[in-house]
Design an enzyme around this catalytic site. Structure first.
Site, mmCIF file in Angstrom:
data_model
loop_
_atom_site.group_PDB
_atom_site.id
_atom_site.type_symbol
_atom_site.label_atom_id
_atom_site.label_comp_id
_atom_site.label_asym_id
_atom_site.label_seq_id
_atom_site.Cartn_x
_atom_site.Cartn_y
_atom_site.Cartn_z
ATOM 1 N N ASN A 109 0.823 -1.216 0.000
ATOM 2 C CA ASN A 109 0.000 0.000 0.000
ATOM 3 C C ASN A 109 0.859 1.270 0.000
ATOM 4 O OD1 ASN A 109 -2.354 1.450 0.093
ATOM 5 N ND2 ASN A 109 -3.006 0.722 2.107
ATOM 6 N N HIS B 20 -14.774 -4.953 10.263
ATOM 7 C CA HIS B 20 -14.371 -3.627 10.745
ATOM 8 C C HIS B 20 -15.602 -2.768 10.959
ATOM 9 C CE1 HIS B 20 -10.026 -3.026 9.181
ATOM 10 N NE2 HIS B 20 -10.199 -4.262 9.589
ATOM 11 N N ARG C 98 -14.124 -5.631 14.870
ATOM 12 C CA ARG C 98 -13.134 -4.643 15.307
ATOM 13 C C ARG C 98 -13.849 -3.318 15.471
ATOM 14 N NH1 ARG C 98 -8.018 -1.898 11.998
ATOM 15 N NH2 ARG C 98 -9.614 -0.418 11.380
ATOM 16 N N TYR D 187 -7.565 7.891 11.720
ATOM 17 C CA TYR D 187 -7.385 6.750 10.835
ATOM 18 C C TYR D 187 -8.359 5.613 11.150
ATOM 19 C CZ TYR D 187 -5.393 3.032 8.188
ATOM 20 O OH TYR D 187 -5.252 2.005 7.294
ATOM 21 N N ASP E 153 -7.815 -1.817 17.244
ATOM 22 C CA ASP E 153 -6.499 -1.568 16.651
ATOM 23 C C ASP E 153 -5.957 -0.233 17.161
ATOM 24 O OD1 ASP E 153 -4.263 -1.387 15.085
ATOM 25 O OD2 ASP E 153 -5.290 -1.773 13.178
ATOM 26 N N HIS F 148 -3.109 0.905 16.328
ATOM 27 C CA HIS F 148 -2.365 1.424 15.181
ATOM 28 C C HIS F 148 -1.065 2.124 15.576
ATOM 29 C CE1 HIS F 148 -2.328 1.957 10.843
ATOM 30 N NE2 HIS F 148 -3.327 1.106 10.855
ATOM 31 N N GLU G 290 -4.656 -4.589 19.204
ATOM 32 C CA GLU G 290 -3.683 -4.724 18.110
ATOM 33 C C GLU G 290 -2.734 -3.531 18.075
ATOM 34 O OE1 GLU G 290 -5.685 -4.970 14.370
ATOM 35 O OE2 GLU G 290 -3.883 -4.503 13.223
ATOM 36 N N GLU H 137 1.411 -6.626 11.372
ATOM 37 C CA GLU H 137 1.019 -6.362 9.976
ATOM 38 C C GLU H 137 2.118 -5.661 9.193
ATOM 39 O OE1 GLU H 137 -2.579 -4.077 10.800
ATOM 40 O OE2 GLU H 137 -1.629 -2.303 9.967
ATOM 41 N N ARG I 52 -0.056 -11.029 13.251
ATOM 42 C CA ARG I 52 -0.900 -10.231 12.364
ATOM 43 C C ARG I 52 -0.413 -10.176 10.910
ATOM 44 N NH1 ARG I 52 -5.108 -8.790 11.409
ATOM 45 N NH2 ARG I 52 -4.997 -6.545 11.229
ATOM 46 N N HIS J 112 -3.592 -10.539 8.605
ATOM 47 C CA HIS J 112 -4.021 -9.230 8.100
ATOM 48 C C HIS J 112 -4.859 -9.407 6.827
ATOM 49 C CE1 HIS J 112 -2.482 -4.899 7.004
ATOM 50 N NE2 HIS J 112 -3.569 -4.857 7.744
ATOM 51 N N ASP K 106 -6.211 -3.681 1.059
ATOM 52 C CA ASP K 106 -4.971 -3.567 0.281
ATOM 53 C C ASP K 106 -4.230 -4.898 0.159
ATOM 54 O OD1 ASP K 106 -4.742 -2.171 3.083
ATOM 55 O OD2 ASP K 106 -2.727 -2.933 2.733
ATOM 56 N N GLU L 286 -9.038 -11.561 9.719
ATOM 57 C CA GLU L 286 -9.631 -10.247 9.412
ATOM 58 C C GLU L 286 -10.258 -10.291 8.021
ATOM 59 O OE1 GLU L 286 -6.697 -7.146 8.957
ATOM 60 O OE2 GLU L 286 -8.122 -5.592 9.522
ATOM 61 N N TRP M 47 1.564 5.942 13.880
ATOM 62 C CA TRP M 47 0.129 5.690 13.729
ATOM 63 C C TRP M 47 -0.087 4.289 13.174
ATOM 64 C CZ3 TRP M 47 -2.178 4.637 9.007
ATOM 65 C CH2 TRP M 47 -1.318 4.793 7.901
HETATM 66 O O1 EZ4 Z 1 -3.331 0.186 8.200
HETATM 67 O O2 EZ4 Z 1 -3.982 -2.119 5.612
HETATM 68 O O3 EZ4 Z 1 -5.519 -3.733 10.833
HETATM 69 N N1 EZ4 Z 1 -5.560 -3.160 9.789
HETATM 70 C C1 EZ4 Z 1 -4.916 -2.042 9.533
HETATM 71 C C2 EZ4 Z 1 -4.969 -1.562 8.107
HETATM 72 C C3 EZ4 Z 1 -3.618 -1.057 7.656
HETATM 73 C C4 EZ4 Z 1 -3.556 -0.940 6.172
HETATM 74 C C5 EZ4 Z 1 -2.135 -0.613 5.735
HETATM 75 O O4 EZ4 Z 1 -2.009 -0.717 4.373
HETATM 76 O O5 EZ4 Z 1 -4.318 -1.495 10.424
HETATM 77 O O6 EZ4 Z 1 -5.955 -0.599 7.948
HETATM 78 CO CO CO Z 2 -3.905 -2.955 12.035
#
Ligand code: EZ4
Ligand code: CO
Length: 428
Positions: free
Chosen positions: A37, A122, A147, A159, A236, A238, A262, A288, A309, A338, A342, A365, A428
């Site tokens: 991505n 999600h 999630r 995000y 998440d 992040h 996560e 991830e 992940r 993951h 993407d 996921e 992030w």
């Molecule tokens: O940020 O796939 O858990 N999932 C995530 C995703 C990632 C994107 C990165 O390309 O955190 O949204």
């Molecule tokens: Co994630």
């Protein structure tokens, strides 16, 4: 029997994807996902310029040896670009092997260890009400795990948080197309400079961890109240927290019995997870952005995580991800592969076949791809009652419609940038 040609396809049906197609001298084809991505074209160059010319004429059944050749021989090992390229070739070779056997790939990986794969969706909302609406939509579809990501009072767009269009489908795309944002102002930080060229920059978001730490437990409390104890709730972080903040969050979520937290901290500094473990029994998931078994060494041997992940796409394909899961199995650590949009439908199928076969599967996921994406990639995996199954088509079970793909040209798109209120670039 040999590799006759390798094509690297770039298409953008709703978002960018990089797909390898390996064709054997007997005309059997296999597909592999190499989508990274926001850095897609780096993988394309790595494949076209440095990998494809070295593989023509090789025996396509030597999957392990070709993996080791691509991993060890260039001298420069690991890294997301390299390992996505290795992944794409590896998946395509497994796809070919299974097609030649006339079997779905999971049968070559040891056969099904379960009837289907527990899957999480999600859900997000800028407010708790919007989030609950989104969760209800998934529960109505049969999901047993969700999630949950929520807006934070005082912060703007963050995000992964989007409200579904009223009555419409929730289609969240992690990377924003640069074109769609022409007119975006200059970066907000100290390096902003002039506005010239700003339209080519990723979008920017503002973050404040303290506000998030205050708010998130109230979100979990409200969701538990609404949906009861049985629904699995995931979250998440992040990578946005410092170690002591992550420990605080993990502890404060405990009363709501989260399935996992996560990426509570950036994954590179693995020893900090000891601090989180010391303060909390909230299960942890990381990986991830990792791309090899070596990235997991400390996390696995010290039992600092509960779930892996990685995806096949970003961790060296089925061969790379299988190594990680065999290592994790020794320590009772399970998979949580993951599966964002993407990861292409080809990469998703790879995750599903491996997940069905391994003993230490945990959860998968699942962000369904858009109809536009699925008009280019035809899948045979299926979803029912909160579970995914890779299907019974030979190989990975995904077809790429090259004619349709050609109608969607690559478009630059990037993940957003995250800053603190004073402009400091933040994780992030
Ligand atoms: O940020 O796939 O858990 N999932 C995530 C995703 C990632 C994107 C990165 O390309 O955190 O949204
Ligand atoms: Co994630």
């Amino acid at each position: 029997m040999a590799i006759d040609r390798i094509d690297v396809n770039v298409t953008s049906p709703g978002r960018n994807f990089v797909t390898v197609k390996v064709t054997t001298s007997e005309g059997v084809t296999g597909l592999g996902d190499g989508t990274l991505n926001g850095r897609e074209l780096a993988v394309v160059s790595y494949l076209r310029d440095h990998v494809v010319p070295t593989l023509i004429g090789r025996d396509e059944s030597q999957i392990e040896s070709i993996w080791q050749y691509l991993y060890r021989s260039p001298y420069w090992r690991r890294g997301p670009v390299t390992m996505a390229a290795v992944a794409a070739i590896d998946m395509a070779l497994w796809d070919i092997a299974a097609k030649k056997a006339g079997e779905p790939l999971y049968k070559l990986l040891g056969g099904a260890s379960r009837t289907g794969l527990l899957t999480y969706a999600h859900a997000s909302g800028t407010t708790i009400d919007a989030l609950n609406d989104a969760i209800r939509g998934y529960v109505d579809q049969g999901f047993q795990a969700v999630r949950i990501q929520s807006g934070v009072p005082g912060l703007g767009q963050i995000y992964g948080v989007h409200d579904a269009a009223p009555g419409g489908k929730y289609e969240y795309e992690p990377a924003g197309r640069v074109e769609a944002r022409s007119g975006t102002g200059p970066a907000a930080g100290p390096e902003a400079g002039s506005a010239a060229g700003a339209a080519m920059r990723p979008s920017e978001e503002t973050w404040e961890t303290a506000a998030y730490l205050r708010h998130l437990p109230t979100v979990f409390a409200a969701v538990r109240e609404e949906f009861g104890p049985a629904l699995h709730l995931l979250h998440d972080g992040h990578h946005r927290m410092r170690p002591i903040e992550a420990a605080k969050l993990a502890k404060s979520l405990e009363p709501y019995d989260p399935f996992w937290l996560e990426d509570c901290t950036p994954g590179e500094d693995q020893a900090v997870l000891r601090l989180v473990r010391q303060h909390s029994v909230t299960p942890l998931a990381i990986g991830e952005v990792f791309n090899s078994i070596h990235d997991y060494q400390q996390l696995i041997t010290e039992r600092l995580i509960d779930y892996v992940r990685s995806s096949a796409t970003h961790a060296g394909g089925i061969t790379g991800l299988r190594q990680i899961m065999a290592f994790a199995a020794v320590y009772g650590i399970r998979s949580g592969f993951h599966g964002p949009t993407d990861v292409s439908p080809v990469g998703m199928a790879a995750n599903l076949h491996l997940g069905l076969a391994i003993h230490n599967f945990g959860i998968q996921e699942y962000m369904p791809h858009s109809e536009t994406t699925l008009s280019v990639f035809r899948t045979s995996y299926r979803f029912a009652d909160g579970m995914l199954h890779p299907g019974e088509a030979p190989g990975l079970g995904v077809e790429l419609d090259e004619e349709a793909a050609a109608g969607y040209e690559y478009q630059p798109a990037y993940l957003p940038v995250n800053r603190l209120r004073d402009g400091t670039v933040h994780d992030w």
